[in-house]
Motif scaffolding. Structure first.
Motif, PDB file in Angstrom:
ATOM      1  N   ARG A 231       0.842  -1.191   0.000  1.00 49.43           N
ATOM      2  CA  ARG A 231       0.000   0.000   0.000  1.00 49.43           C
ATOM      3  C   ARG A 231       0.887   1.256   0.000  1.00 49.43           C
ATOM      4  O   ARG A 231       0.605   2.248  -0.662  1.00 49.43           O
ATOM      5  CB  ARG A 231      -0.878  -0.051   1.264  1.00 49.43           C
ATOM      6  N   ASP A 285       4.870  -2.422   5.512  1.00 52.15           N
ATOM      7  CA  ASP A 285       3.608  -1.878   5.012  1.00 52.15           C
ATOM      8  C   ASP A 285       2.600  -1.789   6.160  1.00 52.15           C
ATOM      9  O   ASP A 285       1.866  -0.807   6.288  1.00 52.15           O
ATOM     10  CB  ASP A 285       3.083  -2.782   3.897  1.00 52.15           C
ATOM     11  N   ARG A 316       3.557   2.671  -9.736  1.00 56.73           N
ATOM     12  CA  ARG A 316       2.106   2.584  -9.532  1.00 56.73           C
ATOM     13  C   ARG A 316       1.371   3.575 -10.387  1.00 56.73           C
ATOM     14  O   ARG A 316       1.940   4.289 -11.142  1.00 56.73           O
ATOM     15  CB  ARG A 316       1.722   2.782  -8.073  1.00 56.73           C
TER      16      ARG A 316
END
Ligand code: AMP
Ligand code: MG
Length: 316
Positions: A231, A285, A316
């Motif tokens: 994330r 994370d 990303r």
């Protein structure tokens, strides 16, 4: 010469070697496999090192039967039907991992799914039972070479990397297993192989969705449905972490850091680093940091695959 005829004695020795974390090559009905204890991350890292694979793609874990598979993954109605029809045999099922699945993250490339197969070859089956654990095994060739269908092929590529090669003559099928993903809403064909699409569709009563082999598309990580992505934002080749960032360090010269921090290998050992990679990413994370700062990792040996995975995590 590590080649041995696959007698009961040789199979027992191979199982003992697997349990010690060593690599063993063995025949299956598809191709010869390079096997490691799937629950031992270090042994799985040794597979990638021996093959010289430039990236960590998920491996197939070989299990004794469907009951064994159900200890590691959830088998829904489609999986159960396919297992009943084609196991033992040349069909691999991608399934949702059970929470308590002991298969190493490195064997599943950090995914929540796991690829399982019950081979039909009697030597492979005897080895799985004797080892009494799932065996992670890609084809027993160096990366970029063709899959081996004889013990001599394996010896030529990997003879120096394995405790032994169980020889039972040429493989009957000589083609890899068919890979079907039954972890989602719609069953999908991930790789064509020894069991035909038609045979699978006949059992399921529906047509299979087609997925291209994502593992072979290196430069478009955003499109990789089955790619583990943290994330947090990942910042590569950093010398110094900023305040509030999590630090993924490597080697003896890691900077002191007050925030969340993990060292993949304080001694700078790339096998150890590969072993720890996915757990470290997950843990950092989970710390809640917005950014994971990664120290430079050498682009040699397993470092290439480690950096490939980190680069994918960073895009990303
Ligand atoms: P190999 O071990 O070289 O025969 O290749 C294993 C194949 O299974 C590759 O095509 C992988 O991409 C595929 N595979 C293994 N595990 C998974 C998974 N969890 N999700 C999607 N594909 C997988
Ligand atoms: Mg292969």
């Amino acid at each position: 010469m590590p080649i041995r005829p696959a007698t009961a004695d040789a199979i027992a020795d191979a199982a003992a070697a697997l349990r010690e974390g060593r690599l063993v090559a063995f025949p299956t009905e598809t191709v010869y496999g390079l096997g490691a204890d799937a629950t031992n991350a270090r042994a799985v890292a040794a597979i990638f090192e021996a093959k010289g694979r430039p990236r960590f793609n998920p491996l197939i874990s070989h299990v004794a039967d469907a009951e064994d598979a159900a200890r590691f993954a959830v088998l829904g109605p489609e999986a159960t039907a396919l297992a009943a029809a084609f196991w033992p045999g040349a069909l691999t099922l991608v399934l949702n991992k059970r929470g308590d699945c002991p298969i190493a993250d490195l064997a599943t490339a950090g995914l929540d799914t796991v690829a399982l197969r019950v081979p039909s070859h009697p030597v492979a089956r005897a080895l799985i039972r004797a080892a009494d654990r799932p065996i992670a095994a890609p084809s027993a060739n160096r990366s970029g070479h063709v899959s081996p269908t004889t013990a001599a092929h394996v010896d030529a590529d990997l003879g120096g990397n394995v405790a032994l090669i169980l020889d039972d003559g040429p493989c009957a099928i000589g083609l890899e297993s068919t890979v079907v993903d039954v972890s989602g809403d719609k069953p999908a064909l991930l790789r064509a192989g020894g069991v035909t699409r038609e045979a699978i569709e006949a059992v399921l009563g529906v047509s299979l969705a087609l997925h291209t082999d994502e593992a072979d598309r290196p430069s478009s990580p955003g499109q990789l449905a089955s790619h583990y992505a943290p994330r947090a934002t990942v910042r590569l080749n950093a010398i110094e972490p900023g305040p509030g960032e999590a630090l993924l360090a490597f080697g003896p010269t890691a900077p002191a850091h007050s925030g969340p921090s993990m060292n993949l290998s304080p001694t700078g050992d790339l096998i150890e680093a590969a072993t720890n990679l996915f757990a470290a990413l997950r843990q950092l994370d989970a710390s809640g940091a917005a950014t994971i700062t990664v120290m430079p990792i050498p682009e040699t040996g397993l470092g290439e695959a480690i950096n490939d995975r980190l680069r994918r995590a960073a895009v990303r």
